[in-house]
Design a protein around this motif. Structure first.
Motif, PDB file in Angstrom:
ATOM      1  N   LYS B 167      -0.534  42.837 -21.793  1.00 49.45           N
ATOM      2  CA  LYS B 167      -1.763  42.057 -21.768  1.00 49.45           C
ATOM      3  C   LYS B 167      -1.483  40.617 -21.325  1.00 49.45           C
ATOM      4  O   LYS B 167      -2.125  40.092 -20.425  1.00 49.45           O
ATOM      5  CB  LYS B 167      -2.322  42.064 -23.196  1.00 49.45           C
ATOM      6  CG  LYS B 167      -3.774  41.927 -23.298  1.00 49.45           C
ATOM      7  CD  LYS B 167      -4.274  42.484 -24.624  1.00 49.45           C
ATOM      8  CE  LYS B 167      -3.745  41.707 -25.806  1.00 49.45           C
ATOM      9  NZ  LYS B 167      -4.500  41.997 -27.034  1.00 49.45           N
ATOM     10  N   ILE B 168      -0.497  40.019 -21.979  1.00 53.02           N
ATOM     11  CA  ILE B 168      -0.197  38.617 -21.674  1.00 53.02           C
ATOM     12  C   ILE B 168       0.355  38.491 -20.251  1.00 53.02           C
ATOM     13  O   ILE B 168       0.053  37.541 -19.530  1.00 53.02           O
ATOM     14  CB  ILE B 168       0.780  38.011 -22.725  1.00 53.02           C
ATOM     15  CG1 ILE B 168       1.015  36.529 -22.444  1.00 53.02           C
ATOM     16  CG2 ILE B 168       2.111  38.733 -22.758  1.00 53.02           C
ATOM     17  CD1 ILE B 168      -0.152  35.658 -22.762  1.00 53.02           C
ATOM     18  N   ILE B 170      -0.330  40.433 -17.625  1.00 51.01           N
ATOM     19  CA  ILE B 170      -1.434  40.556 -16.668  1.00 51.01           C
ATOM     20  C   ILE B 170      -2.251  39.264 -16.655  1.00 51.01           C
ATOM     21  O   ILE B 170      -2.682  38.801 -15.599  1.00 51.01           O
ATOM     22  CB  ILE B 170      -2.314  41.779 -17.020  1.00 51.01           C
ATOM     23  CG1 ILE B 170      -1.492  43.066 -16.861  1.00 51.01           C
ATOM     24  CG2 ILE B 170      -3.535  41.846 -16.115  1.00 51.01           C
ATOM     25  CD1 ILE B 170      -2.200  44.316 -17.333  1.00 51.01           C
ATOM     26  N   ALA B 171      -2.413  38.669 -17.835  1.00 51.73           N
ATOM     27  CA  ALA B 171      -3.161  37.405 -17.904  1.00 51.73           C
ATOM     28  C   ALA B 171      -2.438  36.299 -17.135  1.00 51.73           C
ATOM     29  O   ALA B 171      -3.073  35.498 -16.439  1.00 51.73           O
ATOM     30  CB  ALA B 171      -3.367  36.988 -19.360  1.00 51.73           C
TER      31      ALA B 171
END
Lengths: 254, 294
Positions: B167-168, B170-171
């Motif tokens: 998640k991080i 991709i962010a």
């Protein structure tokens, strides 16, 4: 229930007045339109609702919570999602990852857990992946999952932006000119899509749009802005016959 | 040159190139998100080189433990630097030039600090490995270099996984293409930027440790980051993979040239070819025609 309440909001950019003393109440599960000539302040309303920039005056409430001072990411977390007039997909990410970006960060696990690959983040990653694929399937985008958004037709990019808003499981959806650049056939399918979305996910939707047919057909209430001021509000039939609206669009000679 | 010698220099070059790749990626990670050249990365490298020396020589002489500890410390130094000198000007909307000035100043501050405090001496890491070379027939391989290569590869693979899958990660990639939009998707962009500095700091920590171990620690060890920055530029700004490839190529070119024409001429040839390369292909190897927007 009121999902959104805007009370006396104003915004100036330098010396230019973008919005004056704007009031608006948005009921749950309704689709509302905001129309007006170019530069009337429609997108400004959206930017103030989701916190792109601070407002000068007034207050904004989201489900009875004052969000006037909340940062943009908190408002998105609370359930306000949007699309953009000029499509804002991440060019360097493929379609699937574009979906995953918007997965919502409500559940937090620490960086440490993520780095040493504990089960919880792994499970969550799998869930995000499944969710992203589910919404791609829902809007018939599965075949594009591994492509870069730049390579896709405009209509598909718009649909992808719509699918992306669903990732955060929003309560309020702001659609900024969703029909811009679409051909008549695509506009019809967009209308059906918006209605389906609204019903399937109990969404409350606000649409800013120039496409009158779309607005008149799917909105139950319409606000009309001109030079930052609200000049009319009412049902589609009322707006069609409203004198000041006709004047704003066609000029004094009308 | 004999074929043996070439092969050996090739391996040395790849090992050294692995460390250049670490630097290029640590530098590129921040460049991608904030679009400025983060020279303070050299400061992180220097601090970690000294820190790694200190704990491995005086506290606990275990290679893996002290390496991991140094990497983590590097990560936190990265975060502290971000919060101290970059976040305040970012929130004020300062121009990119100011970020650049702050980052150079930070790097010089660190360098001068170590020059004044411990500049009178060279500090060697403990000898973790007793037998320093492996002999395979006529072929001699330095264990330290093999270790450097495998650790660089390991760290880069983990980072690559994080950037692609989590998640991080991709962010961070999303923020690299558009820094304003992620917050409208519920992403706390301040947190994302801090995390990017944390990852870059970890790479800086590993870099500092490996450089300190392969050579010795002196106040100017941070200026070796220049090689990493060059690798990032040749690789193509905005492309971390390109930076890795360029880092390896740079390391190999350097090693082969040193064997062929000597250590004093090598930098001249290298720098001249880099200028030539960028004249022909200004967008770098991976060349996406990357344009920096202010």
């Amino acid at each position: 229930m009121d999902v959104l309440r805007i009370e006396g909001v104003s915004k100036n950019f330098g010396g230019v007045t973008a919005l004056v003393d704007f009031f608006m109440v948005q009921h749950e599960n309704e689709i509302t339109g905001i129309i007006g000539p170019n530069g009337a302040g429609k997108t400004t309303v959206f930017n103030l609702i989701n916190g792109v920039y601070p407002l000068d005056n007034g207050r904004i409430f989201f489900i009875n919570q004052d969000i006037t001072e909340s940062p943009a990411h908190k408002r998105a977390e609370m359930g306000i999602s949007r699309t953009f007039q000029n499509i804002r997909l991440f060019k360097n990410l493929n379609v699937l990852d574009n979906m995953k970006v918007a997965c919502g960060w409500k559940v937090r696990y620490s960086l440490w857990e993520e780095m040493i690959r504990l089960p919880r983040p792994q499970r969550e990653e799998k869930e995000i992946d499944e969710k992203a694929r589910y919404f791609l399937e829902y809007l018939n985008l599965t075949q594009y999952a591994n492509q870069r958004p730049d390579n896709l037709p405009y209509g598909i990019q718009r649909r992808l932006e719509l699918a992306r808003t669903l990732m955060a499981e929003p309560k309020l959806l702001l659609l900024d000119e969703p029909a811009a650049g679409l051909n008549p056939k695509e506009v019809v399918s967009l209308m059906e899509m918006i209605k389906k979305l609204q019903q399937d996910y109990n969404l409350t939707i606000i649409i800013v749009e120039h496409h009158m047919e779309l607005i008149m057909k799917i909105c139950s209430l319409i606000h009309v802005l001109d030079f930052g001021k609200k000049i009319a509000v009412g049902k589609p039939e009322e707006i069609k016959r409203n004198e000041s609206v006709l004047q704003a669009y066609l000029g004094d000679g009308a | 040159m004999k074929i043996n010698l070439i092969l050996q220099q090739l391996l040395n070059g790849i090992s050294l190139g692995g460390v250049y790749a670490l630097m290029a990626v640590g530098f590129g990670l921040i460049f991608n998100v904030l679009k400025f050249s983060n020279f303070s990365h050299g400061g992180v490298v220097a601090i970690c080189a000294y820190f790694g020396y200190f704990i491995s020589q005086h506290v606990y002489p275990n290679f893996i433990v002290t390496l991991i500890l140094t990497a983590i410390v590097g990560g936190f130094i990265g975060v502290i630097i971000e919060k101290l000198i970059f976040r305040p000007i970012r929130l004020k909307g300062a121009p990119l030039t100011l970020f650049l000035v702050n980052s150079i100043t930070a790097a010089m501050l660190v360098q001068q600090f170590f020059a004044v405090m411990w500049g009178d001496n060279y500090y060697p890491y403990p000898e973790f490995i007793k037998e320093t070379a492996i002999h395979i027939g006529e072929f001699t391989v330095s264990k330290i270099y093999l270790l450097m290569l495998s650790i660089s590869a390991f760290v880069l693979l983990i980072l690559s996984y994080i950037l692609r899958k989590t998640k991080i990660g991709i962010a961070i990639r999303a923020a690299s293409s558009d820094i304003r939009t992620p917050s409208l998707m519920g992403i706390n962009i301040d947190f994302v930027i801090s995390t990017a500095f944390f990852f870059a700091g970890i790479l800086g920590g590993v870099t500092g440790y490996l450089l300190g171990m392969a050579f010795t620690v002196d106040p100017f060890i941070g200026s070796m980051i220049l090689k990493g920055i060059i690798a990032a530029i040749i690789g193509g700004m905005g492309s971390l993979g390109g930076g890795v490839v360029a880092g390896l190529l740079l390391g190999v070119a350097e090693s082969l040239l040193i064997a062929e024409i000597g250590a004093s001429l090598t930098p001249i040839v290298i720098y001249a070819s880099i200028i030539l390369l960028l004249l022909i292909r200004p967008e770098g190897i991976s060349g996406k025609g990357y344009i920096v927007k202010a």
